[in-house]
Design an enzyme around this catalytic site. Structure first.
Site, PDB file in Angstrom:
ATOM      1  N   HIS A   1       3.452 -12.552  -0.750  1.00  0.00           N
ATOM      2  CA  HIS A   1       4.370 -13.694  -0.754  1.00  0.00           C
ATOM      3  C   HIS A   1       3.517 -14.973  -0.768  1.00  0.00           C
ATOM      4  O   HIS A   1       2.442 -15.007  -0.169  1.00  0.00           O
ATOM      5  CB  HIS A   1       5.189 -13.617   0.544  1.00  0.00           C
ATOM      6  CG  HIS A   1       6.315 -14.585   0.645  1.00  0.00           C
ATOM      7  ND1 HIS A   1       6.133 -15.924   0.905  1.00  0.00           N
ATOM      8  CD2 HIS A   1       7.656 -14.410   0.544  1.00  0.00           C
ATOM      9  CE1 HIS A   1       7.311 -16.521   0.955  1.00  0.00           C
ATOM     10  NE2 HIS A   1       8.251 -15.631   0.741  1.00  0.00           N
TER      11      HIS A   1
ATOM     12  N   ASP B   1       1.156  -9.853   7.662  1.00  0.00           N
ATOM     13  CA  ASP B   1       2.411 -10.562   7.439  1.00  0.00           C
ATOM     14  C   ASP B   1       3.533  -9.556   7.735  1.00  0.00           C
ATOM     15  O   ASP B   1       3.787  -8.644   6.941  1.00  0.00           O
ATOM     16  CB  ASP B   1       2.451 -11.052   5.981  1.00  0.00           C
ATOM     17  CG  ASP B   1       3.800 -11.670   5.615  1.00  0.00           C
ATOM     18  OD1 ASP B   1       4.761 -11.536   6.397  1.00  0.00           O
ATOM     19  OD2 ASP B   1       3.887 -12.263   4.528  1.00  0.00           O
TER      20      ASP B   1
ATOM     21  N   GLN C   1       8.669  -8.719   6.679  1.00  0.00           N
ATOM     22  CA  GLN C   1       9.619  -7.692   6.222  1.00  0.00           C
ATOM     23  C   GLN C   1       9.499  -6.386   7.008  1.00  0.00           C
ATOM     24  O   GLN C   1      10.213  -5.430   6.704  1.00  0.00           O
ATOM     25  CB  GLN C   1       9.423  -7.405   4.724  1.00  0.00           C
ATOM     26  CG  GLN C   1       9.655  -8.586   3.822  1.00  0.00           C
ATOM     27  CD  GLN C   1      11.110  -9.080   3.833  1.00  0.00           C
ATOM     28  OE1 GLN C   1      12.027  -8.415   4.318  1.00  0.00           O
ATOM     29  NE2 GLN C   1      11.320 -10.270   3.314  1.00  0.00           N
TER      30      GLN C   1
ATOM     31  N   LYS D   1      15.025 -13.393   9.860  1.00  0.00           N
ATOM     32  CA  LYS D   1      15.165 -12.148   9.084  1.00  0.00           C
ATOM     33  C   LYS D   1      15.499 -10.973   9.995  1.00  0.00           C
ATOM     34  O   LYS D   1      15.596  -9.837   9.546  1.00  0.00           O
ATOM     35  CB  LYS D   1      13.861 -11.855   8.336  1.00  0.00           C
ATOM     36  CG  LYS D   1      13.544 -12.883   7.247  1.00  0.00           C
ATOM     37  CD  LYS D   1      12.322 -12.472   6.479  1.00  0.00           C
ATOM     38  CE  LYS D   1      11.702 -13.596   5.683  1.00  0.00           C
ATOM     39  NZ  LYS D   1      12.424 -13.931   4.464  1.00  0.00           N
TER      40      LYS D   1
ATOM     41  N   CYS E   1       9.120 -15.707  -4.462  1.00  0.00           N
ATOM     42  CA  CYS E   1       7.907 -16.318  -3.885  1.00  0.00           C
ATOM     43  C   CYS E   1       6.695 -15.438  -4.122  1.00  0.00           C
ATOM     44  O   CYS E   1       5.831 -15.288  -3.244  1.00  0.00           O
ATOM     45  CB  CYS E   1       8.064 -16.602  -2.396  1.00  0.00           C
ATOM     46  SG  CYS E   1       9.390 -17.736  -2.037  1.00  0.00           S
TER      47      CYS E   1
HETATM   48  N1  PLP Z   1       6.161 -13.174   3.912  1.00  0.00           N
HETATM   49  C1  PLP Z   1       7.058 -12.335   3.417  1.00  0.00           C
HETATM   50  C2  PLP Z   1       6.637 -10.937   3.046  1.00  0.00           C
HETATM   51  C3  PLP Z   1       8.380 -12.741   3.253  1.00  0.00           C
HETATM   52  O1  PLP Z   1       9.282 -11.904   2.740  1.00  0.00           O
HETATM   53  C4  PLP Z   1       8.732 -14.063   3.624  1.00  0.00           C
HETATM   54  C5  PLP Z   1      10.113 -14.559   3.401  1.00  0.00           C
HETATM   55  O2  PLP Z   1      10.781 -14.196   2.483  1.00  0.00           O
HETATM   56  C6  PLP Z   1       7.749 -14.895   4.157  1.00  0.00           C
HETATM   57  C7  PLP Z   1       6.476 -14.419   4.280  1.00  0.00           C
HETATM   58  C8  PLP Z   1       8.059 -16.293   4.557  1.00  0.00           C
HETATM   59  O3  PLP Z   1       8.942 -16.321   5.642  1.00  0.00           O
HETATM   60  P1  PLP Z   1       9.581 -17.695   6.133  1.00  0.00           P
HETATM   61  O4  PLP Z   1      10.187 -18.336   4.932  1.00  0.00           O
HETATM   62  O5  PLP Z   1      10.588 -17.277   7.155  1.00  0.00           O
HETATM   63  O6  PLP Z   1       8.470 -18.499   6.707  1.00  0.00           O
END
Ligand code: PLP
Length: 410
Positions: free
Chosen positions: A121, A198, A201, A224, A364
Site C-alpha cells: 500500500h 503493516d 488488513q 478497519k 493505493c
Molecule cells: N496499509 C494497508 C495494507 C491498507 O489496506 C491501508 C488502508 O487501506 C493502509 C495501510 C492505510 O491505512 P489508513 O488509511 O487507515 O492509514
C-alpha cells in the site's frame, strides 16, 4: 459465529441503498461500526468527556482511566508485553510515517538498504522512498510471484548485512495474500535489520501476536476493525520506541521545558503530542472488546471462507479475471477482480444501483497495478457481518453488469 445475528449489532444494515438492502463489501477500506462501539462513544462523551493526564478533577480522572484502559485492551489484543508499547496514532499511515521519521531518518545512511515488496500500500511505500531520498539509503524490491505472493528464498537473497529495515503487509489489501511475517522477521533479524509489519488488513481479521511474530514495529488502523476513524496504533519493541524520536512536539509529550531545550515523557506518551485521540482510543478499546468476544480465529475462518466462495463463484462467470491466490489457499477475506473490457468504476457503479458496495480503483497500490498490467480493479472485501447471501447478491449484480456492458466483454 453467526453473521446473521452479528449484523443486528450494526445499525447501518437498516439502510436501503438505491431501493435495496445494503450489501457492504468494502470493509478493507473501512469497516462498519457495531452498536456496542457507538454506545461506548456516546457514554464517553455524555459522562466522561474531559482532557486526559493533566486534570485533577473527577472527569479528568475518568477520561484518563478510559484512555489508558483502552491502551491496555489493545496491548492484550496483540499480546504486547506491556501497554507502554502501544502508541495511539491517527492510523496505519501515521504509524508508518512515525517510524520513518523518528527511527529510520535518524539512523540510515548511504549504503543502507530497505527491503519490501512492490505490492505494498502507498502508506508502506512512500515513507520509505522519502527515507531513501533524505538519507541516501537504497530501496530493494522483492520479486512478486504471479499470484502476488513472495517467496522466502527471495527474501533470503535480498536481505544482506546492509539491510537495515524489512517491511511488508501482513495481508495484502489488493490480493489478500497472507505473508509469512514471522519467517521474514527471522531473516531480517539474522542480518541485523528491523522488521516493520503493516497490520492494517490482518489485525482486524485474524489473531495477531506481536511476540510470536517477533516484529519490531506493527502498524494498524482502528476504523478497519469496527472502531472509529481517526485512531490507530503503533506497536514497537520497548528499546526501539525508547530510542526513537517523537514526530510531534508540543503539549502532553514533554517532561521539562526550558527556553532552549526540553525533555520528553517516557514511551508511549512522548509520541502523543497535543491532546490525544481520547474518544477514538476509547472507541477502539470497545471495538477490541467486541471482536474478542466473537473470536478472531472464527472471524479469520469466516472471512477466508467467504473469499474462497466468492472466487469460485466469480470464476464461474465468464469474462471475469480474478487476481491473487487461488480459492482455498490460506488467505485474507478479500477478492480483487475485473470484468474484462469494462472499467471497474463502471462495474462498481452498476453494482451500487443494486445496493452492493465494492471498491474500484488502484487501491493505493499503483506499482502493483502496473505489475498486474491493469489500471485499476474492483475489490470485494468481507468481514464478520457478511453472509453467503451477500455473495449471491454480488454475483447477481455482476450478472446484471455483464448484461449491461455485454457489448464490451471480450
Ligand atoms: N496499509 C494497508 C495494507 C491498507 O489496506 C491501508 C488502508 O487501506 C493502509 C495501510 C492505510 O491505512 P489508513 O488509511 O487507515 O492509514
Amino acid at each position: 459465529m453467526n453473521p446473521v445475528e452479528i449484523r443486528k449489532d450494526f445499525p447501518i444494515f437498516a439502510e436501503q441503498i438505491n431501493g435495496h438492502p445494503l450489501v457492504y463489501l468494502d470493509s478493507a477500506a473501512t469497516s462498519q461500526k457495531p452498536r456496542q462501539v457507538l454506545e461506548v462513544l456516546k457514554q464517553y462523551y455524555e459522562h466522561e468527556n474531559s482532557n486526559v493526564h493533566r486534570g485533577v478533577h473527577t472527569l479528568g480522572t475518568r477520561a484518563t482511566e478510559s484512555y489508558e484502559g483502552a491502551r491496555e485492551k489493545v496491548a492484550r489484543f496483540i499480546n504486547a508485553p506491556s501497554a507502554n508499547q502501544v502508541v495511539f496514532t491517527r492510523g496505519t499511515t501515521e504509524s508508518l510515517n512515525m517510524i520513518a521519521y523518528g527511527y529510520a531518518r535518524q539512523r540510515f545512511q548511504p549504503g543502507d538498504e530497505i527491503v519490501l515488496p512492490p505490492s505494498e500500500h502507498h502508506s508502506n511505500l512512500i515513507p520509505w522512498q522519502q527515507v531513501a531520498r533524505a538519507t541516501g539509503a537504497t530501496i530493494k524490491y522483492l520479486p512478486l510471484q504471479s499470484d502476488g505472493t513472495i517467496r522466502l528464498e527471495d527474501v533470503e537473497a535480498a536481505v544482506t548485512a546492509n539491510t537495515k529495515l524489512v517491511t511488508i503487509a501482513h495481508v495484502s489489501n489488493v490480493l489478500g495474500a497472507i505473508n509469512p511475517v514471522k519467517e521474514i522477521a527471522e531473516i531480517a533479524h539474522r542480518h541485523g535489520a528491523i522488521m516493520v509489519v503493516d497490520g492494517a488488513q490482518s489485525v482486524p481479521h485474524m489473531p495477531v501476536d506481536v511476540q510470536e511474530m517477533d516484529c519490531d514495529f506493527l502498524a494498524f488502523s482502528g476504523h478497519k476493525m469496527c472502531g472509529p476513524t481517526g485512531v490507530g496504533v503503533l506497536y514497537g519493541k520497548k528499546e526501539l520506541l525508547d530510542e526513537m524520536e517523537p514526530t510531534y512536539f508540543g503539549g502532553e509529550m514533554i517532561d521539562v521545558v526550558e527556553l532552549y531545550e526540553s525533555t520528553w515523557k517516557e514511551t508511549p506518551w512522548k509520541f502523543e503530542g497535543g491532546t490525544p485521540i481520547i474518544a477514538g482510543a476509547v472507541g477502539l478499546g470497545a471495538a477490541v472488546d467486541y471482536l474478542t468476544a466473537i473470536g478472531l480465529e472464527e472471524i479469520a475462518e469466516h472471512d477466508a471462507h467467504l473469499a474462497s466462495l466468492a472466487i469460485e463463484r466469480l470464476q464461474s462467470l465468464n469474462g471475469i479475471d480474478v487476481y491473487g491466490p487461488e480459492a482455498g489457499v490460506h488467505r485474507g477475506g478479500l477478492v480483487t477482480f475485473n470484468l474484462r473490457g469494462v472499467h471497474p468504476h463502471d462495474v462498481a457503479t452498476v453494482l451500487d444501483t443494486q445496493g452492493v458496495a465494492v471498491r474500484a480503483g488502484h487501491h493505493c497500490a499503483q506499482p502493483l497495478m502496473r505489475i498486474l498490467n491493469v489500471g485499476s480493479t474492483a475489490r470485494a472485501s468481507f468481514y464478520l457481518y457478511n453472509t453467503e447471501e451477500d455473495i449471491d447478491r454480488l454475483v447477481e449484480a455482476l450478472q446484471q453488469a455483464k448484461e449491461f456492458f455485454g457489448h464490451a466483454i471480450g
